[in-house]
Write an enzyme that holds these catalytic residues in place. Sequence first.
Site, short mmCIF file in Angstrom:
data_model
loop_
_atom_site.label_atom_id
_atom_site.label_comp_id
_atom_site.label_asym_id
_atom_site.label_seq_id
_atom_site.Cartn_x
_atom_site.Cartn_y
_atom_site.Cartn_z
N HIS A 1 8.11 -2.74 -30.96
CA HIS A 1 8.09 -2.31 -32.36
C HIS A 1 7.27 -1.02 -32.51
CE1 HIS A 1 9.60 -6.30 -33.95
NE2 HIS A 1 9.35 -6.55 -32.68
N ALA B 1 14.53 -13.83 -29.08
CA ALA B 1 14.94 -13.08 -30.29
C ALA B 1 16.36 -12.57 -30.16
CB ALA B 1 13.95 -11.96 -30.55
N ASP B 2 16.54 -11.25 -30.28
CA ASP B 2 17.87 -10.64 -30.27
C ASP B 2 18.48 -10.54 -28.88
OD1 ASP B 2 15.78 -8.85 -29.70
OD2 ASP B 2 17.04 -7.13 -30.09
N ASP C 1 7.94 -2.68 -40.89
CA ASP C 1 8.76 -3.44 -39.94
C ASP C 1 9.59 -4.47 -40.69
OD1 ASP C 1 9.50 -5.24 -37.70
OD2 ASP C 1 8.10 -3.95 -36.62
N THR D 1 13.83 -3.14 -35.73
CA THR D 1 13.74 -2.82 -34.30
C THR D 1 14.96 -3.31 -33.54
OG1 THR D 1 11.35 -2.98 -34.46
CG2 THR D 1 12.25 -3.04 -32.25
N HIS E 1 16.13 -7.46 -19.52
CA HIS E 1 16.06 -8.65 -20.37
C HIS E 1 16.82 -8.41 -21.68
CE1 HIS E 1 13.33 -5.97 -22.32
NE2 HIS E 1 12.85 -6.86 -23.16
N GLU F 1 18.18 2.63 -24.18
CA GLU F 1 17.73 3.60 -23.16
C GLU F 1 18.69 3.59 -21.97
OE1 GLU F 1 13.67 2.32 -22.51
OE2 GLU F 1 13.12 2.84 -24.57
N TRP G 1 16.18 -4.52 -27.20
CA TRP G 1 17.07 -3.51 -27.79
C TRP G 1 16.71 -2.09 -27.37
CZ3 TRP G 1 21.76 -3.22 -28.67
CH2 TRP G 1 22.32 -2.26 -29.49
N ASN G 2 15.39 -1.80 -27.26
CA ASN G 2 15.01 -0.45 -26.79
C ASN G 2 15.55 -0.21 -25.38
OD1 ASN G 2 13.18 0.54 -28.99
ND2 ASN G 2 12.05 -1.30 -28.43
N SER G 3 15.36 -1.19 -24.51
CA SER G 3 15.82 -1.03 -23.12
C SER G 3 17.33 -0.85 -23.08
CB SER G 3 15.43 -2.25 -22.28
OG SER G 3 14.04 -2.32 -22.16
C1 UDX Z 1 10.76 -6.66 -28.18
C2 UDX Z 1 11.90 -7.67 -28.07
O1 UDX Z 1 11.76 -8.46 -26.94
C3 UDX Z 1 13.22 -7.02 -28.13
O2 UDX Z 1 14.24 -7.94 -27.92
C4 UDX Z 1 13.35 -6.37 -29.47
O3 UDX Z 1 14.62 -5.80 -29.59
C5 UDX Z 1 12.25 -5.35 -29.62
O4 UDX Z 1 10.99 -5.93 -29.42
P1 UDX Z 1 10.47 -5.79 -25.59
O5 UDX Z 1 10.74 -7.15 -25.11
O6 UDX Z 1 9.22 -5.17 -25.15
O7 UDX Z 1 10.60 -5.67 -27.19
O8 UDX Z 1 11.74 -4.95 -25.06
P2 UDX Z 1 12.35 -3.56 -25.44
O9 UDX Z 1 12.91 -3.56 -26.81
O10 UDX Z 1 13.29 -3.24 -24.37
O11 UDX Z 1 11.13 -2.54 -25.43
C6 UDX Z 1 10.34 -2.28 -24.31
C7 UDX Z 1 9.90 -0.84 -24.35
O12 UDX Z 1 8.87 -0.69 -23.38
C8 UDX Z 1 11.01 0.13 -24.00
O13 UDX Z 1 11.00 1.22 -24.89
C9 UDX Z 1 10.66 0.60 -22.60
O14 UDX Z 1 10.99 1.95 -22.33
C10 UDX Z 1 9.17 0.40 -22.54
N1 UDX Z 1 8.76 0.09 -21.16
C11 UDX Z 1 9.16 -1.05 -20.56
C12 UDX Z 1 7.96 1.00 -20.48
O15 UDX Z 1 7.63 2.08 -21.01
N2 UDX Z 1 7.60 0.71 -19.21
C13 UDX Z 1 7.96 -0.42 -18.57
O16 UDX Z 1 7.57 -0.61 -17.43
C14 UDX Z 1 8.78 -1.35 -19.28
#
Ligand code: UDX
Length: 476
Positions: free
Chosen positions: A19, A397-398, A123, A145, A374, A382, A377-379
Amino acid sequence: MEHKPIPHVLIFPFPAQGHINSMLKLAELLCLSGLHVTFLNTEFIHLRLHRFADVETRFGIFPGFRFETISDGLPADHSRSFNSISDLIHSVKTFIEPTFRKLLIPDRLKSEDRPPVTCIIADGVLSFTIDVAEAIEVPCILWRTPSACYFWSTFFISEMIAAGELPFNDDEMDKAITSVPGMENFLRSRDLPSFCRAKELNDPGLQLILTETINSTRATAHILNTFEDLEGPILSQLRAYIPKLYTLGPLHALLNSRRKIASQPPTSSNSLLEIDRSCMTWLDQQPSKSVVYFSFGSVVFMSHAQMIEFWYGLVNSGKRFLWVLRPDSIPVKTSDFQVPEELKLATKERGYIVDWSPQEEVLVHPAVGGFFTHSGWNSTLESMVAGLPMVCWPQFADQPINSRYVSEVWKIGFDMKDTCDRSIVAKLIRDMMDDKREELVVSVNRIAEQASKCVSEGGTSNRNLDLLIEDIKAMS
Ligand code: UDX
């Protein structure tokens, strides 16, 4: 001629990496357009950001930007990890919400050197901010997000309950879900957002999402980190419920496109963990498209047994790999917490492990050919922008619905949810990197191109950002 004062936007994220990452990018985009922005962090997040991210240099160039902090009310030594998410949710309700009210009512954060807040962007899971915005008579825009497909599915929880599709038993995981319009042909119980797995309808997680979704429709507008070419059919249905909806995705690509115009460097970090850049040097030594990048974002965790299955799968696939293994990924360490020697040896030969990577840079490195993710959504976004196919292991979650879209709708990867077996891991990696690569790459490259168009001049996300800024100015 009378000059309208510059709008002052207060951005308030949920205190978790996924987020913070995207909302800081939004803050930067608004600063680049000349708005005053206050970014409200919990003290815990603020300390980590200043320790591990380059926020001071990056935001220091914007005189209209400032950070503000509030306490989350949790003890200093609390981990705030996903393991204890219920503590965080409780602290939002009992501590953050009243503190936020006191901060904004009645003075709207007015100070000697800046005008009062004229717009709140909060948010999407903090819908109490709508009440505060109403009390101080400013608009409240909610930032989502997760994906639009996730958001859309949350509007139909009551319909799923009425149709007997919720709750479901463990032996009904493959049952078709027919109550979410537009998803009738491919959605199964197991693909629903994770809180739908609750066994009781009065489950606090399920109830929270149900009320947050209903409450959120009272917001002035919503911003989604997605793009019209990707989720167009869902977005047009969503607009019947949320008429004012701006799509600005993929946000990291939109920011890069605006930074370029402003002659700002393209990369940056919003990390709450220390980044290990040595993996970039390792990647530089690997052949083109040969490496599988393996990372489960900031909150997913696994058991020791699952880690070993993944490790064998990676090694047995015969591929090179870069693995982000956060120190807190395996929360319960049993007495037999050991890694077989053969895995260590194989990793030395063709693998590299770090605690945390500069992910956006990793994904666009020429040596990386696929992403084991996993489905955060950000991953996911990207990976699309980098034109990388995926193998998905969603958890929370999503993520379960994102991975279904990746495999069944966009056809840019494989979904291995609810399994964790070394032979499946190895097979899907080989499919992604060799055997079925071609068809995945054609689809993901097409999406990457669409994303690039959307964020470029004249593209929908690019235009929507201008529209958002005009609207914020008009409402201020
Ligand atoms: C959470 C939820 O799990 C996700 O489903 C929701 O959509 C957003 O919030 P997260 O699990 O951390 O986020 O996953 P993700 O949304 O993919 O965000 C992770 C972020 O961390 C990405 O922007 C990624 O670039 C960054 N990251 C991850 C790093 O910078 N380095 C790493 O080693 C791993």
